[in-house]
Design a protein around this motif. Structure first.
Motif, PDB file in Angstrom:
ATOM      1  N   VAL A 194      -7.588  14.121 -19.825  1.00 51.13           N
ATOM      2  CA  VAL A 194      -7.003  14.760 -21.003  1.00 51.13           C
ATOM      3  C   VAL A 194      -5.813  13.929 -21.490  1.00 51.13           C
ATOM      4  O   VAL A 194      -5.671  13.668 -22.685  1.00 51.13           O
ATOM      5  CB  VAL A 194      -6.555  16.210 -20.707  1.00 51.13           C
ATOM      6  CG1 VAL A 194      -5.776  16.782 -21.872  1.00 51.13           C
ATOM      7  CG2 VAL A 194      -7.758  17.073 -20.390  1.00 51.13           C
ATOM      8  N   MET A 195      -4.965  13.489 -20.573  1.00 49.77           N
ATOM      9  CA  MET A 195      -3.804  12.694 -20.955  1.00 49.77           C
ATOM     10  C   MET A 195      -4.214  11.320 -21.496  1.00 49.77           C
ATOM     11  O   MET A 195      -3.630  10.833 -22.461  1.00 49.77           O
ATOM     12  CB  MET A 195      -2.836  12.539 -19.776  1.00 49.77           C
ATOM     13  CG  MET A 195      -2.182  13.841 -19.371  1.00 49.77           C
ATOM     14  SD  MET A 195      -1.456  14.768 -20.761  1.00 49.77           S
ATOM     15  CE  MET A 195      -0.215  13.629 -21.322  1.00 49.77           C
ATOM     16  N   GLU A 196      -5.235  10.723 -20.916  1.00 51.46           N
ATOM     17  CA  GLU A 196      -5.729   9.439 -21.422  1.00 51.46           C
ATOM     18  C   GLU A 196      -6.236   9.596 -22.846  1.00 51.46           C
ATOM     19  O   GLU A 196      -5.943   8.793 -23.723  1.00 51.46           O
ATOM     20  CB  GLU A 196      -6.831   8.911 -20.502  1.00 51.46           C
ATOM     21  CG  GLU A 196      -7.310   7.530 -20.878  1.00 51.46           C
ATOM     22  CD  GLU A 196      -8.368   6.999 -19.918  1.00 51.46           C
ATOM     23  OE1 GLU A 196      -9.016   6.008 -20.277  1.00 51.46           O
ATOM     24  OE2 GLU A 196      -8.542   7.577 -18.827  1.00 51.46           O
ATOM     25  N   ARG A 197      -6.981  10.651 -23.086  1.00 49.96           N
ATOM     26  CA  ARG A 197      -7.495  10.934 -24.432  1.00 49.96           C
ATOM     27  C   ARG A 197      -6.341  11.185 -25.399  1.00 49.96           C
ATOM     28  O   ARG A 197      -6.330  10.688 -26.521  1.00 49.96           O
ATOM     29  CB  ARG A 197      -8.422  12.153 -24.356  1.00 49.96           C
ATOM     30  CG  ARG A 197      -8.727  12.845 -25.660  1.00 49.96           C
ATOM     31  CD  ARG A 197      -9.746  12.083 -26.505  1.00 49.96           C
ATOM     32  NE  ARG A 197      -9.920  12.754 -27.768  1.00 49.96           N
ATOM     33  CZ  ARG A 197     -10.836  13.667 -28.024  1.00 49.96           C
ATOM     34  NH1 ARG A 197     -11.700  14.006 -27.107  1.00 49.96           N
ATOM     35  NH2 ARG A 197     -10.905  14.223 -29.209  1.00 49.96           N
TER      36      ARG A 197
ATOM     37  N   THR B  93     -13.695  17.316 -25.159  1.00 50.23           N
ATOM     38  CA  THR B  93     -12.769  18.337 -24.689  1.00 50.23           C
ATOM     39  C   THR B  93     -13.213  19.741 -25.059  1.00 50.23           C
ATOM     40  O   THR B  93     -14.066  19.942 -25.894  1.00 50.23           O
ATOM     41  CB  THR B  93     -11.357  18.101 -25.267  1.00 50.23           C
ATOM     42  OG1 THR B  93     -11.434  18.132 -26.687  1.00 50.23           O
ATOM     43  CG2 THR B  93     -10.789  16.776 -24.802  1.00 50.23           C
ATOM     44  N   SER B  94     -12.577  20.701 -24.420  1.00 52.05           N
ATOM     45  CA  SER B  94     -12.774  22.124 -24.684  1.00 52.05           C
ATOM     46  C   SER B  94     -11.397  22.749 -24.881  1.00 52.05           C
ATOM     47  O   SER B  94     -10.391  22.197 -24.482  1.00 52.05           O
ATOM     48  CB  SER B  94     -13.449  22.809 -23.501  1.00 52.05           C
ATOM     49  OG  SER B  94     -14.697  22.241 -23.246  1.00 52.05           O
ATOM     50  N   PHE B  95     -11.379  23.916 -25.489  1.00 56.92           N
ATOM     51  CA  PHE B  95     -10.141  24.665 -25.640  1.00 56.92           C
ATOM     52  C   PHE B  95     -10.229  25.880 -24.744  1.00 56.92           C
ATOM     53  O   PHE B  95     -11.144  26.687 -24.859  1.00 56.92           O
ATOM     54  CB  PHE B  95      -9.932  25.108 -27.094  1.00 56.92           C
ATOM     55  CG  PHE B  95      -8.652  25.844 -27.324  1.00 56.92           C
ATOM     56  CD1 PHE B  95      -7.446  25.152 -27.387  1.00 56.92           C
ATOM     57  CD2 PHE B  95      -8.641  27.217 -27.460  1.00 56.92           C
ATOM     58  CE1 PHE B  95      -6.260  25.831 -27.583  1.00 56.92           C
ATOM     59  CE2 PHE B  95      -7.461  27.902 -27.671  1.00 56.92           C
ATOM     60  CZ  PHE B  95      -6.253  27.197 -27.732  1.00 56.92           C
ATOM     61  N   LEU B  96      -9.295  25.987 -23.808  1.00 57.37           N
ATOM     62  CA  LEU B  96      -9.286  27.108 -22.858  1.00 57.37           C
ATOM     63  C   LEU B  96      -8.104  28.006 -23.151  1.00 57.37           C
ATOM     64  O   LEU B  96      -6.965  27.525 -23.259  1.00 57.37           O
ATOM     65  CB  LEU B  96      -9.187  26.596 -21.420  1.00 57.37           C
ATOM     66  CG  LEU B  96     -10.261  25.603 -20.985  1.00 57.37           C
ATOM     67  CD1 LEU B  96      -9.971  25.107 -19.578  1.00 57.37           C
ATOM     68  CD2 LEU B  96     -11.633  26.233 -21.055  1.00 57.37           C
ATOM     69  N   MET B  97      -8.362  29.286 -23.299  1.00 53.52           N
ATOM     70  CA  MET B  97      -7.276  30.234 -23.521  1.00 53.52           C
ATOM     71  C   MET B  97      -6.809  30.795 -22.186  1.00 53.52           C
ATOM     72  O   MET B  97      -7.618  31.078 -21.307  1.00 53.52           O
ATOM     73  CB  MET B  97      -7.724  31.358 -24.447  1.00 53.52           C
ATOM     74  CG  MET B  97      -7.972  30.865 -25.841  1.00 53.52           C
ATOM     75  SD  MET B  97      -8.230  32.105 -27.098  1.00 53.52           S
ATOM     76  CE  MET B  97      -8.766  33.521 -26.269  1.00 53.52           C
TER      77      MET B  97
ATOM     78  N   ALA C 218      -8.706  20.880 -22.669  1.00 53.64           N
ATOM     79  CA  ALA C 218      -9.087  20.467 -21.318  1.00 53.64           C
ATOM     80  C   ALA C 218     -10.351  19.629 -21.348  1.00 53.64           C
ATOM     81  O   ALA C 218     -11.205  19.810 -22.203  1.00 53.64           O
ATOM     82  CB  ALA C 218      -9.316  21.695 -20.439  1.00 53.64           C
ATOM     83  N   TYR C 219     -10.446  18.709 -20.402  1.00 51.62           N
ATOM     84  CA  TYR C 219     -11.677  17.963 -20.167  1.00 51.62           C
ATOM     85  C   TYR C 219     -12.250  18.480 -18.858  1.00 51.62           C
ATOM     86  O   TYR C 219     -11.580  18.461 -17.823  1.00 51.62           O
ATOM     87  CB  TYR C 219     -11.422  16.457 -20.075  1.00 51.62           C
ATOM     88  CG  TYR C 219     -12.639  15.713 -19.575  1.00 51.62           C
ATOM     89  CD1 TYR C 219     -13.747  15.538 -20.399  1.00 51.62           C
ATOM     90  CD2 TYR C 219     -12.700  15.232 -18.282  1.00 51.62           C
ATOM     91  CE1 TYR C 219     -14.877  14.891 -19.941  1.00 51.62           C
ATOM     92  CE2 TYR C 219     -13.833  14.571 -17.814  1.00 51.62           C
ATOM     93  CZ  TYR C 219     -14.911  14.411 -18.646  1.00 51.62           C
ATOM     94  OH  TYR C 219     -16.038  13.781 -18.192  1.00 51.62           O
ATOM     95  N   ILE C 220     -13.478  18.959 -18.913  1.00 55.10           N
ATOM     96  CA  ILE C 220     -14.132  19.462 -17.707  1.00 55.10           C
ATOM     97  C   ILE C 220     -15.153  18.416 -17.262  1.00 55.10           C
ATOM     98  O   ILE C 220     -16.086  18.092 -17.990  1.00 55.10           O
ATOM     99  CB  ILE C 220     -14.793  20.823 -17.966  1.00 55.10           C
ATOM    100  CG1 ILE C 220     -13.722  21.822 -18.410  1.00 55.10           C
ATOM    101  CG2 ILE C 220     -15.526  21.304 -16.725  1.00 55.10           C
ATOM    102  CD1 ILE C 220     -14.237  23.148 -18.868  1.00 55.10           C
ATOM    103  N   ASP C 221     -14.942  17.875 -16.086  1.00 54.35           N
ATOM    104  CA  ASP C 221     -15.818  16.849 -15.530  1.00 54.35           C
ATOM    105  C   ASP C 221     -17.192  17.462 -15.270  1.00 54.35           C
ATOM    106  O   ASP C 221     -17.316  18.401 -14.474  1.00 54.35           O
ATOM    107  CB  ASP C 221     -15.221  16.313 -14.229  1.00 54.35           C
ATOM    108  CG  ASP C 221     -16.010  15.152 -13.644  1.00 54.35           C
ATOM    109  OD1 ASP C 221     -17.246  15.096 -13.843  1.00 54.35           O
ATOM    110  OD2 ASP C 221     -15.386  14.323 -12.972  1.00 54.35           O
ATOM    111  N   PRO C 222     -18.245  16.963 -15.946  1.00 53.24           N
ATOM    112  CA  PRO C 222     -19.573  17.550 -15.762  1.00 53.24           C
ATOM    113  C   PRO C 222     -20.110  17.415 -14.341  1.00 53.24           C
ATOM    114  O   PRO C 222     -20.928  18.222 -13.905  1.00 53.24           O
ATOM    115  CB  PRO C 222     -20.452  16.798 -16.761  1.00 53.24           C
ATOM    116  CG  PRO C 222     -19.672  15.641 -17.217  1.00 53.24           C
ATOM    117  CD  PRO C 222     -18.238  15.871 -16.890  1.00 53.24           C
ATOM    118  N   ALA C 223     -19.641  16.426 -13.598  1.00 52.30           N
ATOM    119  CA  ALA C 223     -20.127  16.222 -12.234  1.00 52.30           C
ATOM    120  C   ALA C 223     -19.561  17.253 -11.262  1.00 52.30           C
ATOM    121  O   ALA C 223     -20.233  17.653 -10.315  1.00 52.30           O
ATOM    122  CB  ALA C 223     -19.784  14.808 -11.748  1.00 52.30           C
TER     123      ALA C 223
END
Length: 83
Positions: free
Chosen positions: A55-58, A78-82, A41-46
């Motif tokens: 995530v799909m673009e990456r 990105t991060s890995f979320l379980m 997952a990509y978590i938007d810092p804003a």
């Protein structure tokens, strides 16, 4: 999947994407081997929200230097979320 010092990442379609996510190669796991199920997952810092489009673009980027360069600006870190 972790096996000793080796980390492997696969999609649900069993595509090896280990090289696409170098920032996920060093999880802090207290085990010799294990299999984890979760999501990249990509978590938007804003906003603190997961941004699925980023995530799909990456994921669609094919050249390692491209996403490493983009990542240096934290755009695609990105991060890995379980689940």
């Amino acid at each position: 999947m972790k096996d000793g010092d080796s980390i492997k990442l696969w999609t649900r379609h069993e595509n090896d994407v280990t090289q696409k996510y170098p920032e996920l190669h060093t999880p802090s796991l207290n085990c010799t081997s294990c299999i984890l199920d979760g999501e990249v997952a990509y978590i938007d810092p804003a906003t603190g929200m997961i941004d699925f489009e980023s995530v799909m673009e990456r994921f669609r980027m094919t050249k390692l230097p491209t996403y490493r360069t983009e990542r240096s600006g934290s755009r695609f870190n990105t991060s890995f979320l379980m689940c």
